[in-house]
Design a protein around this motif. Structure first.
Motif, short mmCIF file in Angstrom:
data_model
loop_
_atom_site.label_atom_id
_atom_site.label_comp_id
_atom_site.label_asym_id
_atom_site.label_seq_id
_atom_site.Cartn_x
_atom_site.Cartn_y
_atom_site.Cartn_z
N THR A 103 0.87 -1.17 0.00
CA THR A 103 0.00 0.00 0.00
C THR A 103 0.91 1.23 0.00
N PRO A 104 0.40 2.41 -0.38
CA PRO A 104 1.28 3.58 -0.48
C PRO A 104 1.63 4.22 0.86
N SER A 105 1.78 3.43 1.92
CA SER A 105 2.28 3.98 3.18
C SER A 105 3.75 4.34 3.01
N GLU A 106 4.15 5.56 3.45
CA GLU A 106 5.55 5.96 3.25
C GLU A 106 6.48 5.24 4.21
N THR A 107 5.97 4.89 5.39
CA THR A 107 6.84 4.23 6.37
C THR A 107 6.83 2.71 6.21
N ASN A 108 5.70 2.13 5.90
CA ASN A 108 5.60 0.67 5.88
C ASN A 108 5.40 0.08 4.49
N GLY A 109 5.00 0.87 3.56
CA GLY A 109 4.66 0.34 2.25
C GLY A 109 5.56 0.89 1.16
N ILE A 110 4.98 1.17 0.01
CA ILE A 110 5.77 1.60 -1.14
C ILE A 110 5.47 3.06 -1.49
N GLY A 111 5.06 3.83 -0.46
CA GLY A 111 4.68 5.23 -0.69
C GLY A 111 5.78 6.08 -1.29
N ASN A 112 7.05 5.68 -1.05
CA ASN A 112 8.16 6.50 -1.58
C ASN A 112 8.66 6.00 -2.93
N TYR A 113 8.05 4.96 -3.44
CA TYR A 113 8.50 4.42 -4.73
C TYR A 113 8.17 5.39 -5.86
N THR A 114 9.05 5.46 -6.84
CA THR A 114 8.69 6.07 -8.12
C THR A 114 8.23 4.93 -9.03
N ALA A 115 7.69 5.28 -10.19
CA ALA A 115 7.29 4.23 -11.13
C ALA A 115 8.53 3.46 -11.61
N ASP A 116 9.68 4.17 -11.72
CA ASP A 116 10.92 3.48 -12.08
C ASP A 116 11.30 2.46 -11.01
N ASP A 117 11.12 2.84 -9.74
CA ASP A 117 11.42 1.91 -8.64
C ASP A 117 10.57 0.65 -8.76
N MET A 118 9.30 0.87 -9.11
CA MET A 118 8.43 -0.30 -9.21
C MET A 118 8.86 -1.19 -10.37
N TYR A 119 9.29 -0.57 -11.44
CA TYR A 119 9.78 -1.36 -12.57
C TYR A 119 10.97 -2.22 -12.14
N ARG A 120 11.92 -1.59 -11.42
CA ARG A 120 13.13 -2.33 -10.99
C ARG A 120 12.74 -3.48 -10.05
N ALA A 121 11.79 -3.23 -9.15
CA ALA A 121 11.39 -4.28 -8.21
C ALA A 121 10.73 -5.45 -8.95
N MET A 122 9.86 -5.12 -9.89
CA MET A 122 9.10 -6.18 -10.56
C MET A 122 9.92 -6.93 -11.58
N VAL A 123 10.80 -6.21 -12.29
CA VAL A 123 11.52 -6.83 -13.40
C VAL A 123 12.88 -7.38 -12.98
N ARG A 155 18.07 -2.99 -2.27
CA ARG A 155 17.64 -4.13 -1.48
C ARG A 155 17.16 -5.23 -2.42
N ARG A 156 17.78 -6.37 -2.29
CA ARG A 156 17.44 -7.47 -3.20
C ARG A 156 16.28 -8.27 -2.65
N LEU A 157 15.28 -8.44 -3.48
CA LEU A 157 14.09 -9.20 -3.05
C LEU A 157 14.37 -10.68 -3.20
N TYR A 158 13.78 -11.46 -2.32
CA TYR A 158 13.85 -12.90 -2.52
C TYR A 158 13.07 -13.25 -3.78
N PRO A 159 13.53 -14.27 -4.51
CA PRO A 159 12.80 -14.63 -5.75
C PRO A 159 11.41 -15.20 -5.47
N ALA A 160 10.98 -15.21 -4.21
CA ALA A 160 9.56 -15.49 -3.93
C ALA A 160 8.72 -14.43 -4.61
N MET A 161 9.27 -13.20 -4.70
CA MET A 161 8.68 -12.19 -5.58
C MET A 161 8.99 -12.67 -6.99
N PRO A 162 7.96 -12.94 -7.79
CA PRO A 162 8.23 -13.66 -9.06
C PRO A 162 8.81 -12.77 -10.16
N TYR A 163 9.94 -12.10 -9.84
CA TYR A 163 10.50 -11.23 -10.89
C TYR A 163 11.06 -12.01 -12.06
#
Lengths: 414, 186
Positions: free
Chosen positions: A94-114, A122-130
């Motif tokens: 959720t877009p919470s700035e402290t607990n969620g992804i409120g500070n993400y830019t759209a570029d950040d989301m692209y990097r996280a997902m792709v 911060r490297r996500l575990y591949p449980a995130m299906p990137y």
């Protein structure tokens, strides 16, 4: 001796330096394509359009499968994913700035997902299906971004992953990525945002392999827990069989393209009902796919499919397994029918049942032991509860019943 | 035409005469059609409403189960109690004393049409007998009662009177709960 030590120290140093060079030079996020449109300058109409599209991307991508909160009301995370290396919990998106992804830019989301890399490297575990999402189009990620950022922020802290050493060392994921993370395709295509431009022959693979990330459960994994080349070949994950859904595997168990479409959109087909972790997939994702996308998915899964087998039935199993047959008549036939015919909205048929045709009896035995709660499938379609027989059946009786069922209508009768 | 089998079971303490029945006959039909025990009700026929609940006295203690989806193939050789078997009777089978559970259902006006009542009697009685062996803390009684009766469906009185009646029987019967002394002290 001293020389040997020097050589050894040199090798260790060389290894470290190489590791660091690889780590910083080759395992970060790759290139990020430019935004599909200026997200800061959306008028009301464009924003509504992107919101609706993003909502559909979130459903087709089944974000809720892991990111749904325990109360089912938000994307605040908490769903556990059990892996052999430990448990990972879905995070707050959720877009919470402290607990969620409120500070993400759209570029950040692209990097996280792709690329599986969140802000702060911060490297996500591949449980995130990137490794599946790596081919999502930038426009779809932008739409998803607009949708997620418009949700109510939920102030719920993330639950840290509980991984065993050395898998709790996140930087090591960099080296996993080096070997197992595919690069995004040069042309990921227009994605769902492309509407008509996403041609039918690309739509199926995009929904199944990329957004739907079906392979994350249905493709067997290697020792490093990376998906193997046995694409959708079926495996055991989180204590249940995710069946073989290759065209050959499906045809062998009697599936047709029409049945697949029916199963994905309603949760029910002549082959059975969605269970285990596939039921949430129906509730969060597949039941929302419009007919055209269901068609595309079914067509892709059934591509070059051999003629489907007819439902196996071996009446001789009755005499061969008197104990199993007796248990079936006494405990199962009341709902599933003495000839395994089942009854509408109550109990699935045993004739043609896909679970009975799996080589591994795990799912069958778990369903008998644990039962299945009454469930709303899609629309007004419901299935009644299947009782748990754990307290009724001795282990040897469960074995006898399982053997009978599989030899009567399942893998033993094929 | 389904195959035939010879069955005999213990119903309300009496062993039934062996009789040949279709192997896919359900226990409920056996009770009603072969033994003329019509107190056990046919509701949904799918094991969901529990109007057909009877008590199975098995090795793991008494347990209510749905007779409409339990076949004679499994019931054969086992022991069951139906709603006719709860009250005490004299030699002419007239009822001389009903059980505390039955009395509590009357006192609480737990039912109106009574179609579901035999199932509730079975579920509540099985619970009371389970607690005789395995008592629960007083503060857990309401949860335990809800869990035991939750599957039984009633369309008239809204469940609360069944739940309260069962709770009261359990609280008033010595030995079914633990921690009573502490409750009395405070």
């Amino acid at each position: 001796m001293r020389t040997l030590l020097r050589i050894l120290a040199g090798l260790v140093l060389l290894g470290l330096v190489t590791g660091l060079v690889i780590f910083f030079g080759f395992t970060g996020a790759g290139p990020v394509p430019p935004a599909s449109r200026d997200l800061e300058a959306l008028d009301e109409e464009a924003e509504a359009e992107m919101y609706a599209l993003g909502e559909y991307v979130a459903k087709a991508g089944d974000c809720a499968a892991c990111h749904e909160s325990e109360d089912g009301l938000s994307f605040a995370g908490g769903t556990p994913m059990e892996t052999p290396m430990g448990t990972v919990y879905g995070t707050n998106i959720t877009p919470s700035e402290t607990n969620g992804i409120g500070n993400y830019t759209a570029d950040d989301m692209y990097r996280a997902m792709v690329y599986g890399i969140a802000p702060g490297e911060r490297r996500l575990y591949p449980a995130m299906p990137y490794t599946s999402y790596h081919a999502v189009s930038r426009a779809d990620i932008d739409a998803l971004y607009v949708y997620l950022m418009a949700q109510d922020p939920v102030e719920k802290p993330n639950r840290p992953a509980e991984m065993v050493f050395p898998f709790n060392l996140r930087p090591l994921i960099a080296f996993w990525n080096l070997i197992y993370r595919p690069d995004p395709p040069e042309d990921p295509g227009p994605g769902l945002s492309g509407g008509e431009d996403l041609a039918e022959d690309r739509r199926g693979p995009y929904l199944v392999d990329v957004l739907g990330h079906c392979g994350e459960c249905h493709t067997p994994r290697n020792l490093a827990f990376a998906k193997t080349d046995d694409h959708l070949g079926g495996t055991v994950i989180e204590g249940a069989v995710a069946p073989d859904i290759t065209p050959q595997g499906l045809a062998r168990r009697g599936w047709t393209r029409e049945n697949l479409g029916q199963f994905l959109s309603t949760g029910l087909s002549p082959q059975g009902v969605m269970t285990f972790r596939m039921f949430p997939v129906l509730s969060h994702s597949t039941k929302y796919l419009p007919a055209r996308d269901i068609e595309a998915v079914a067509t892709y899964l059934a591509e070059d499919m051999p003629d489907p087998a007819s439902p196996p039935s071996e009446p001789a199993a009755v005499d061969a397994h008197p104990e199993g047959h007796g248990l079936y008549m006494g405990l199962c036939a009341g709902c599933h029918g003495s000839e395994g015919e089942g009854q509408p909205f109550g109990s699935v048929a045993m004739v043609g049942n896909t679970t009975l045709m799996l080589d591994n009896p795990l799912n069958l035995q778990r369903v008998i032991r644990e039962g299945i709660p009454a469930r709303s499938l899609s629309g007004h379609l419901r299935m009644q509860e299947m009782p748990a027989f754990e307290a009724t059946l001795e282990d040897s009786e469960l074995e006898a019943l399982t053997e009978y069922l599989r030899d009567r209508w399942g893998v033993g009768a094929m | 035409m389904s195959a035939l089998m010879t069955v005999s079971m213990t119903i309300n303490g009496t062993e039934t005469e062996p009789v040949e029945v279709p192997e896919d006959l359900m226990l409920l039909e056996f009770l009603q059609e072969y033994l003329n025990l019509t107190g056990t009700r046919y509701g949904c026929g799918q094991g969901v409403c529990r109007a057909c609940a009877v008590i199975h006295d098995g090795p793991r203690g008494p347990r209510a189960l749905p007779a409409c989806i339990t076949g004679v193939a499994w019931a054969n050789g086992r022991a069951f109690r139906t709603v006719e078997g709860h009250a005490e009777r004299d030699d002419e089978v007239n009822v001389t004393a009903i059980t505390p559970v039955q009395q509590a259902f009357l006192d609480h006006f737990s039912f109106q049409c009574s179609f579901c009542t035999p199932g509730f009697v079975s579920a509540a009685q099985a619970l009371v007998e389970r607690l005789e062996v395995d008592p629960v803390p007083v503060e857990d009684v309401e949860d335990v009662v809800l869990a035991a009766l939750n599957e039984n469906i009633c369309r008239c009185t809204g469940y609360v009177r069944y739940l309260e009646a069962t709770r009261d029987v359990i609280l008033a019967t010595p030995g079914l709960t633990t921690g009573v002394e502490r409750a009395e002290e405070s």
